[in-house]
Write a protein that holds these residues in place. Structure first.
Motif, PDB file in Angstrom:
ATOM      1  N   GLY A   1       0.807  -1.214   0.000  1.00 21.73           N
ATOM      2  CA  GLY A   1       0.000   0.000   0.000  1.00 21.73           C
ATOM      3  C   GLY A   1       0.835   1.256   0.000  1.00 21.73           C
ATOM      4  O   GLY A   1       0.518   2.241  -0.676  1.00 21.73           O
ATOM      5  N   ARG A   2       1.930   1.249   0.740  1.00 19.81           N
ATOM      6  CA  ARG A   2       2.809   2.433   0.781  1.00 19.81           C
ATOM      7  C   ARG A   2       3.467   2.668  -0.575  1.00 19.81           C
ATOM      8  O   ARG A   2       3.621   3.815  -0.998  1.00 19.81           O
ATOM      9  CB  ARG A   2       3.866   2.259   1.869  1.00 19.81           C
ATOM     10  N   ARG A   3       3.832   1.591  -1.270  1.00 18.15           N
ATOM     11  CA  ARG A   3       4.412   1.754  -2.605  1.00 18.15           C
ATOM     12  C   ARG A   3       3.387   2.362  -3.558  1.00 18.15           C
ATOM     13  O   ARG A   3       3.724   3.198  -4.403  1.00 18.15           O
ATOM     14  CB  ARG A   3       4.923   0.415  -3.130  1.00 18.15           C
ATOM     15  N   GLY A   4       2.145   1.933  -3.427  1.00 21.96           N
ATOM     16  CA  GLY A   4       1.095   2.511  -4.257  1.00 21.96           C
ATOM     17  C   GLY A   4       0.891   3.983  -3.973  1.00 21.96           C
ATOM     18  O   GLY A   4       0.745   4.797  -4.888  1.00 21.96           O
ATOM     19  N   ARG A   5       0.894   4.338  -2.694  1.00 21.77           N
ATOM     20  CA  ARG A   5       0.721   5.754  -2.328  1.00 21.77           C
ATOM     21  C   ARG A   5       1.850   6.611  -2.892  1.00 21.77           C
ATOM     22  O   ARG A   5       1.596   7.701  -3.431  1.00 21.77           O
ATOM     23  CB  ARG A   5       0.657   5.897  -0.810  1.00 21.77           C
ATOM     24  N   GLN A   6       3.069   6.134  -2.798  1.00 22.26           N
ATOM     25  CA  GLN A   6       4.197   6.889  -3.324  1.00 22.26           C
ATOM     26  C   GLN A   6       4.061   7.097  -4.830  1.00 22.26           C
ATOM     27  O   GLN A   6       4.353   8.177  -5.352  1.00 22.26           O
ATOM     28  CB  GLN A   6       5.514   6.167  -3.005  1.00 22.26           C
ATOM     29  N   ARG A   7       3.589   6.086  -5.496  1.00 20.01           N
ATOM     30  CA  ARG A   7       3.407   6.201  -6.946  1.00 20.01           C
ATOM     31  C   ARG A   7       2.326   7.220  -7.312  1.00 20.01           C
ATOM     32  O   ARG A   7       2.453   7.961  -8.285  1.00 20.01           O
ATOM     33  CB  ARG A   7       3.032   4.820  -7.500  1.00 20.01           C
ATOM     34  N   VAL A   8       1.257   7.253  -6.526  1.00 20.76           N
ATOM     35  CA  VAL A   8       0.218   8.254  -6.757  1.00 20.76           C
ATOM     36  C   VAL A   8       0.801   9.654  -6.626  1.00 20.76           C
ATOM     37  O   VAL A   8       0.584  10.528  -7.481  1.00 20.76           O
ATOM     38  CB  VAL A   8      -0.950   8.071  -5.765  1.00 20.76           C
ATOM     39  N   LEU A   9       1.533   9.895  -5.558  1.00 25.83           N
ATOM     40  CA  LEU A   9       2.084  11.236  -5.315  1.00 25.83           C
ATOM     41  C   LEU A   9       3.081  11.641  -6.397  1.00 25.83           C
ATOM     42  O   LEU A   9       3.206  12.829  -6.718  1.00 25.83           O
ATOM     43  CB  LEU A   9       2.756  11.275  -3.934  1.00 25.83           C
ATOM     44  N   GLU A  10       3.759  10.676  -6.979  1.00 33.00           N
ATOM     45  CA  GLU A  10       4.763  10.992  -7.988  1.00 33.00           C
ATOM     46  C   GLU A  10       4.184  11.128  -9.387  1.00 33.00           C
ATOM     47  O   GLU A  10       4.737  11.866 -10.216  1.00 33.00           O
ATOM     48  CB  GLU A  10       5.844   9.905  -7.997  1.00 33.00           C
ATOM     49  N   HIS A  11       3.066  10.437  -9.667  1.00 34.30           N
ATOM     50  CA  HIS A  11       2.619  10.374 -11.064  1.00 34.30           C
ATOM     51  C   HIS A  11       1.140  10.654 -11.306  1.00 34.30           C
ATOM     52  O   HIS A  11       0.777  10.924 -12.454  1.00 34.30           O
ATOM     53  CB  HIS A  11       2.925   8.980 -11.638  1.00 34.30           C
ATOM     54  N   PHE A  12       0.285  10.575 -10.300  1.00 41.46           N
ATOM     55  CA  PHE A  12      -1.147  10.573 -10.569  1.00 41.46           C
ATOM     56  C   PHE A  12      -1.927  11.634  -9.809  1.00 41.46           C
ATOM     57  O   PHE A  12      -3.097  11.431  -9.472  1.00 41.46           O
ATOM     58  CB  PHE A  12      -1.735   9.185 -10.267  1.00 41.46           C
ATOM     59  N   THR A  13      -1.332  12.774  -9.533  1.00 42.22           N
ATOM     60  CA  THR A  13      -2.095  13.856  -8.919  1.00 42.22           C
ATOM     61  C   THR A  13      -2.819  14.658  -9.999  1.00 42.22           C
ATOM     62  O   THR A  13      -2.445  14.627 -11.178  1.00 42.22           O
ATOM     63  CB  THR A  13      -1.197  14.800  -8.110  1.00 42.22           C
ATOM     64  N   PHE A  14      -3.841  15.381  -9.593  1.00 38.05           N
ATOM     65  CA  PHE A  14      -4.613  16.177 -10.537  1.00 38.05           C
ATOM     66  C   PHE A  14      -3.724  17.174 -11.268  1.00 38.05           C
ATOM     67  O   PHE A  14      -3.840  17.352 -12.490  1.00 38.05           O
ATOM     68  CB  PHE A  14      -5.737  16.920  -9.805  1.00 38.05           C
ATOM     69  N   GLU A  15      -2.839  17.838 -10.556  1.00 38.69           N
ATOM     70  CA  GLU A  15      -2.000  18.858 -11.173  1.00 38.69           C
ATOM     71  C   GLU A  15      -1.158  18.268 -12.302  1.00 38.69           C
ATOM     72  O   GLU A  15      -1.017  18.871 -13.375  1.00 38.69           O
ATOM     73  CB  GLU A  15      -1.083  19.499 -10.127  1.00 38.69           C
ATOM     74  N   GLN A  16      -0.621  17.069 -12.086  1.00 34.80           N
ATOM     75  CA  GLN A  16       0.213  16.440 -13.105  1.00 34.80           C
ATOM     76  C   GLN A  16      -0.598  16.031 -14.330  1.00 34.80           C
ATOM     77  O   GLN A  16      -0.192  16.294 -15.466  1.00 34.80           O
ATOM     78  CB  GLN A  16       0.907  15.216 -12.498  1.00 34.80           C
ATOM     79  N   ARG A  17      -1.711  15.414 -14.115  1.00 35.51           N
ATOM     80  CA  ARG A  17      -2.491  14.895 -15.237  1.00 35.51           C
ATOM     81  C   ARG A  17      -3.315  15.984 -15.929  1.00 35.51           C
ATOM     82  O   ARG A  17      -3.505  15.946 -17.150  1.00 35.51           O
ATOM     83  CB  ARG A  17      -3.386  13.751 -14.754  1.00 35.51           C
ATOM     84  N   TYR A  18      -3.807  16.952 -15.169  1.00 36.33           N
ATOM     85  CA  TYR A  18      -4.555  18.036 -15.811  1.00 36.33           C
ATOM     86  C   TYR A  18      -3.649  18.852 -16.720  1.00 36.33           C
ATOM     87  O   TYR A  18      -4.101  19.358 -17.756  1.00 36.33           O
ATOM     88  CB  TYR A  18      -5.209  18.940 -14.765  1.00 36.33           C
ATOM     89  N   ALA A  19      -2.383  18.973 -16.367  1.00 35.59           N
ATOM     90  CA  ALA A  19      -1.449  19.684 -17.245  1.00 35.59           C
ATOM     91  C   ALA A  19      -1.394  19.022 -18.615  1.00 35.59           C
ATOM     92  O   ALA A  19      -1.310  19.702 -19.649  1.00 35.59           O
ATOM     93  CB  ALA A  19      -0.059  19.719 -16.606  1.00 35.59           C
TER      94      ALA A  19
END
Length: 429
Positions: free
Chosen positions: A397-415
């Motif tokens: 679960g922690r690895r998944g959370r880290q991946r979200v913060l690095e690649h899948f936040t709204f700011e990153q994808r909305y850009a």
């Protein structure tokens, strides 16, 4: 000196919209509201459907038609009109269209058949008569093409760009049972005519490119979450309110066969028979009629170990995420699966299926597990493994959370999404 661009007007056409908050609905809601914050205007054309099966069956939940506004986005909602007859009319028509699609030169006929049922005559009339100025049309959900076809025609008449986010459900590898309803000749023709086609995973993009959608028009955007808006879950409160003391297996989404809901219940039945004391929590934004009938026939002893929460408020969902030990959604109809990102925000290990775009999201054995769709035995084994090894589950679960913060936040994808809009002239410098 920064150049100030004039406000532009985007038209978003989506089959359901706020206050319904499924994956594609929330996706478009956040795009539209972000454009409004930039100073642009956004109008959403949608239907009165709340339940998905309102499109083919009477007696399902709806929303009042008419015009409203939410967070600066104008929403115009039109009633759905179905062909007379039983709910089977829709799937039979769609199955017939799949068979007709095997014939050469069937595209025009399929396009006409797609508009037989359901129909949204108010939306078609609006697009045919409105004098409002729009700079772009963005449509979605290619299998629900009855709103995309008139929107494309509108864009062509106006000479404005048409973007489509099809959310193609690829289904299980080697099987056409699902994807054939997302890749009929007229649907692929719609995508070939779009100025840009926005895909969620590389698998989806490769599939469409192999079927003639120009690769130079494909744009990989993907999905996102807002970790700040998902914070604040109270697991202790959820356990107290639901009367749960032991481990929790959580599933969030439409309760339906294609989402793997019955398989999750059957896997839990195996664990309960083996002495597991976990509770299954199902948070269902929508329960399909077929699932409701199946669920009603379950033994009382099974249903007593399940908490089925229909259309739960956002805070209840956050509390459930905070309380859960494992998240499971072994679906074959997800082009991405935003809920896996939401579960990772709470450092939960996730279980999905080797189907759709999910294998591009979950890294099997690292931040979650993948099982074959419908493989109840494998699903039960993976659930037992995670419930029986909390240390490994937390690490995943922690690895998944880290991946979200690095690649899948709204700011990153909305850009990425905003760049696509700029490419076709919307708010371009």
């Amino acid at each position: 000196m920064r150049r100030i661009m004039p406000a532009m007007h985007a038209l978003h056409v989506i089959q359901r919209y706020y206050p319904y908050t499924g994956g594609s609905e929330l996706y478009f809601q956040e795009i539209g509201e972000a454009l409004v914050r930039e100073g642009h205007r956004v109008t959403v054309l949608t239907t009165d459907a709340w339940d998905l099966d309102h499109f083919w069956a009477a007696g399902r939940r709806t929303l009042p038609p008419g015009e409203t506004q939410h967070n600066g986005v104008r929403i115009v909602r039109f009633p759905v009109v179905r062909a007379p007859g039983p709910p089977l009319v829709y799937p039979l028509l769609r199955r017939m269209m799949v068979e007709l699609g095997r014939l050469p030169g069937s595209t025009a006929l399929l396009r006409r058949l797609a508009l037989l049922t359901p129909r949204v005559p108010g939306l078609v009339h609006y697009l045919a008569t409105t004098r409002e100025h729009y700079d772009l049309v963005h449509t979605t959900n290619i299998t629900l093409d009855f709103t995309i076809i008139p929107a494309l025609r509108f864009a062509q008449r106006r000479g404005i760009p048409h973007l489509c986010t099809p959310f193609v459900h690829l289904g299980e590898p080697g099987s056409h049972a699902i994807v054939r309803y997302y890749a009929q000749p007229h649907q692929l023709d719609l995508l070939r005519r779009a100025a840009r086609v926005i895909v969620q995973t590389g698998r989806e993009g490769d599939f469409l490119a192999a079927r003639g959608v120009p690769r130079e028009r494909l744009r990989l955007v993907g999905c996102w979450v807002r970790p700040d808006q998902l914070a604040g879950g109270d697991g202790a409160r959820f356990r107290r309110e639901q009367g749960i003391a032991g481990p929790i297996v959580l599933s969030i989404g439409v309760a339906a066969y294609d989402k793997g809901t019955p398989h999750t219940i059957e896997a839990m039945q195996r664990l309960w028979q083996a002495g597991c004391d976990a509770t299954l929590v199902l948070i269902a934004s929508n329960t399909m009629a077929q699932f409701e009938a199946w669920y009603a026939g379950l033994p009382d002893a099974t249903r007593q170990r399940i908490r089925l929460l229909r259309s739960a408020p956002h805070q209840v969902k956050l509390d459930a995420l905070a309380a859960a030990d494992v998240f499971a959604l072994p679906s074959r109809t997800d082009s991405f699966g935003i809920v896996y990102l939401e579960a990772w925000c709470y450092a939960l290990p996730v279980i999905g299926a080797w189907a759709g775009g999910v294998p591009d999201v979950i890294r099997d054995g690292e931040d979650g597990f993948l099982v074959r769709f419908g493989d109840v035995e494998a699903l039960a084994e993976r659930l037992a493994l995670l419930l029986g090894d909390p240390q490994r589950a937390r690490a995943m679960g922690r690895r998944g959370r880290q991946r979200v913060l690095e690649h899948f936040t709204f700011e990153q994808r909305y850009a990425r999404m905003r760049q696509v809009y700029r490419e076709v002239g919307f708010g371009a410098p």
